[in-house]
Structures are given as structure tokens and as C-alpha cells.
Design an enzyme around this catalytic site. Structure first.
Site, PDB file in Angstrom:
ATOM      1  N   ASP A  18       0.792  -1.244   0.000  1.00 43.89           N
ATOM      2  CA  ASP A  18       0.000   0.000   0.000  1.00 43.89           C
ATOM      3  C   ASP A  18       0.824   1.295   0.000  1.00 43.89           C
ATOM      4  OD1 ASP A  18      -1.997  -1.895   0.195  1.00 43.89           O
ATOM      5  OD2 ASP A  18      -2.897  -1.112   2.026  1.00 43.89           O
ATOM      6  N   ASP A  56      -4.565  -0.822  -1.906  1.00 44.20           N
ATOM      7  CA  ASP A  56      -5.865  -0.646  -1.265  1.00 44.20           C
ATOM      8  C   ASP A  56      -6.786  -0.033  -2.323  1.00 44.20           C
ATOM      9  OD1 ASP A  56      -6.945  -1.080   1.385  1.00 44.20           O
ATOM     10  OD2 ASP A  56      -7.071   1.095   1.676  1.00 44.20           O
ATOM     11  N   HIS A  58     -10.757   0.725  -2.884  1.00 39.77           N
ATOM     12  CA  HIS A  58     -12.139   0.720  -2.415  1.00 39.77           C
ATOM     13  C   HIS A  58     -13.104   1.355  -3.410  1.00 39.77           C
ATOM     14  CE1 HIS A  58     -10.575  -0.424   1.456  1.00 39.77           C
ATOM     15  NE2 HIS A  58      -9.966   0.720   1.669  1.00 39.77           N
ATOM     16  N   HIS A  62     -17.498   3.106   0.342  1.00 40.79           N
ATOM     17  CA  HIS A  62     -17.116   1.838   0.985  1.00 40.79           C
ATOM     18  C   HIS A  62     -17.531   1.814   2.455  1.00 40.79           C
ATOM     19  CE1 HIS A  62     -14.143  -1.270   2.479  1.00 40.79           C
ATOM     20  NE2 HIS A  62     -14.716  -1.875   1.471  1.00 40.79           N
ATOM     21  N   HIS A  91     -10.714   7.060   1.367  1.00 40.55           N
ATOM     22  CA  HIS A  91      -9.332   6.940   0.874  1.00 40.55           C
ATOM     23  C   HIS A  91      -9.252   5.845  -0.178  1.00 40.55           C
ATOM     24  CE1 HIS A  91      -9.663   3.711   3.815  1.00 40.55           C
ATOM     25  NE2 HIS A  91      -8.701   3.104   3.147  1.00 40.55           N
ATOM     26  N   LYS A 116      -7.112  -4.984  -3.033  1.00 41.08           N
ATOM     27  CA  LYS A 116      -7.899  -5.495  -1.904  1.00 41.08           C
ATOM     28  C   LYS A 116      -8.811  -4.401  -1.378  1.00 41.08           C
ATOM     29  CE  LYS A 116      -4.111  -4.340   1.174  1.00 41.08           C
ATOM     30  NZ  LYS A 116      -4.808  -3.223   1.858  1.00 41.08           N
ATOM     31  N   CYS A 161      -2.271  -2.623   7.502  1.00 44.38           N
ATOM     32  CA  CYS A 161      -2.152  -3.524   6.351  1.00 44.38           C
ATOM     33  C   CYS A 161      -0.860  -4.330   6.351  1.00 44.38           C
ATOM     34  CB  CYS A 161      -2.354  -2.750   5.066  1.00 44.38           C
ATOM     35  SG  CYS A 161      -4.081  -2.211   4.914  1.00 44.38           S
TER      36      CYS A 161
HETATM   37  C1  VGL Z   1      -4.819   0.807   5.567  1.00 40.46           C
HETATM   38  C2  VGL Z   1      -6.443   1.651   6.931  1.00 40.46           C
HETATM   39  C3  VGL Z   1      -7.372   1.554   5.927  1.00 40.46           C
HETATM   40  C4  VGL Z   1      -3.378   0.423   5.405  1.00 40.46           C
HETATM   41  C5  VGL Z   1      -5.731   0.681   4.548  1.00 40.46           C
HETATM   42  O1  VGL Z   1      -2.892   0.352   4.253  1.00 40.46           O
HETATM   43  O2  VGL Z   1      -2.719   0.168   6.439  1.00 40.46           O
HETATM   44  N1  VGL Z   1      -5.175   1.287   6.757  1.00 40.46           N
HETATM   45  N2  VGL Z   1      -7.010   1.064   4.742  1.00 40.46           N
HETATM   46 ZN    ZN Z   2      -8.420   1.090   3.152  1.00 45.75          ZN
END
Ligand code: VGL
Ligand code: ZN
Length: 212
Positions: A18, A56, A58, A62, A91, A116, A161
Site C-alpha cells: 500500500d 488498497d 475501495h 465503501h 481513501h 484489496k 495492512c
Molecule cells: C490501511 C487503513 C485503511 C493500510 C488501509 O494500508 O494500512 N489502513 N485502509
Molecule cells: Zn483502506
């Protein structure tokens, strides 16, 4: 002292988690100093025969977004069907600039991008399983079929993550080494210390970039 056998063979894979604009300074869910991981990760990539990235990803509206729940603010939580879910600012919306990889990240050698969090009703921190800890992303099968045995992980965020990916990687039978200085954390109410203890307990190895 290096406790790890030489890196970069055919059974090792570098999993970069990510490293996206929304998790970097100026982004919607900025992790302090998040972009500092980029040069470290770029320098590590050529040392591995195999690299994969997660993203990430979404849909708008979401279920992990606070804006989808009346009266809820970011960093509060809800009880989802699969358990407690932290709510986040909007995000990494699919196709948005915030969801794109950081401009400075060298994508050239990446062999796989695993997206994901694309199911509306379920969040997905881990690269292996969604937050119900049951719905697979397919990564285990991909890695096993390719004969990968050891995963080196870096990216954002250590306590979400990256951490859940490391725990699931261990649970799936892989050796996992976290390259700690190439990660940054959100650290929500002590979440970094809790996650680090869970990783230690699960047998995750910890390396500095300079140890490898
Ligand atoms: C993440 C919160 C929400 C991450 C992703 O990449 O750690 N944290 N979505
Ligand atoms: Zn996320």
C-alpha cells in the site's frame, strides 16, 4: 549481525504494501512520514528476484469509510457482521489519484499487483484475507504455486495492512521478515505496540534495511 540467510533467491518474495498517495503526506489517510519508505523500498527491489505490490482499492461509499455511516467520524468504529471495524476517512477510491502508487515508487520489477478492499461490505487490511479472516485474496495460492517460501514485507501502514499481512503470512506457513525501517505506522491508540507484540508472538522476523 545478520540472522537471515542470503536474500533474493527464487524462494523469496518482496511484498510491498500500500505505498499509495493517500497514505503519504498530503493524502486522505496520511501516515506520518509515509513517503520516507519509497527510497528504501526502491533500493531493496533490485536485490529480490521477485516483487509483488498490494493496492488498497475501495469502491466509492465503501463500508470502511466514516462518511458511509451517519453520525460517525473517522477513527471511530462500528460493529460489522465480521467484527469491530475502524472507520477511516474516504481513501484509495478506485481510479482516484489517491489510490495511485506514490510517483516515486519504482514499479518496473513488480510481478503482481494484488488489489484489496474492493467489496463494498467488507474491509481488507491483509494481503491474504479480508477482514472477516475468511475471504481469501488468492495470494496464498499464487505464492505456493510459484514455490515462494519466505516473504520480506515493507510499506504502509505497519499497524494495519502491513501487520495483518505479516500475521496472515505466518498463519499460511510462510517465513515472514518485516523490514521495519521501510514501514511507517498510523499508531491509533497504541495500535503499533499491540501489532508489534502480535507479530513477535507469531514468529515474524524483524530486520533493518541495513541488516539484509
Ligand atoms: C490501511 C487503513 C485503511 C493500510 C488501509 O494500508 O494500512 N489502513 N485502509
Ligand atoms: Zn483502506
Amino acid at each position: 549481525m545478520n540472522q537471515f540467510s542470503p536474500i533474493g533467491g527464487n524462494r523469496d518474495l518482496f511484498l510491498v504494501i500500500d505505498v499509495q498517495n493517500d497514505f503519504c503526506p498530503g493524502g486522505a489517510l496520511a501516515v506520518a512520514d509515509g513517503d520516507a519508505v519509497v527510497p528504501l523500498i526502491n533500493a531493496l527491489m533490485p536485490r529480490f528476484a521477485h516483487t509483488a505490490l498490494t493496492q488498497d482499492w475501495h469502491p466509492g461509499g465503501h463500508s470502511s469509510f466514516a462518511s458511509s455511516h451517519a453520525g460517525k467520524a473517522p477513527f471511530e468504529s462500528i460493529e460489522a457482521a465480521y467484527g469491530t471495524q475502524t472507520l477511516w476517512p474516504d481513501h484509495c477510491v478506485q481510479g482516484s489519484a489517491g489510490a495511485a502508487f506514490h510517483d516515486g515508487l519504482d514499479l518496473a520489477s513488480a510481478e503482481l499487483v494484488i488489489r484489496k478492499g474492493f467489496r463494498q461490505e467488507i474491509d481488507s487490511y491483509s494481503a491474504f484475507f479480508e477482514n472477516d479472516h475468511a475471504t481469501p485474496t488468492g495470494l496464498t495460492g499464487y505464492l505456493r504455486e510459484r514455490g515462494i517460501e519466505r516473504l520480506f514485507m515493507a510499506g504502509l501502514a505497519t499497524d494495519f495492512c502491513v501487520g495483518f499481512s505479516a500475521l496472515d503470512g505466518r498463519a499460511q506457513g510462510f517465513e515472514v521478515v518485516l523490514i521495519e525501517d521501510a514501514c511507517r505506522a498510523i499508531d491509533l491508540e497504541g495500535s503499533l505496540a499491540v501489532m508489534r507484540a502480535r507479530m513477535v508472538e507469531a514468529g515474524v522476523g524483524f530486520a533493518g534495511n541495513g541488516d539484509l
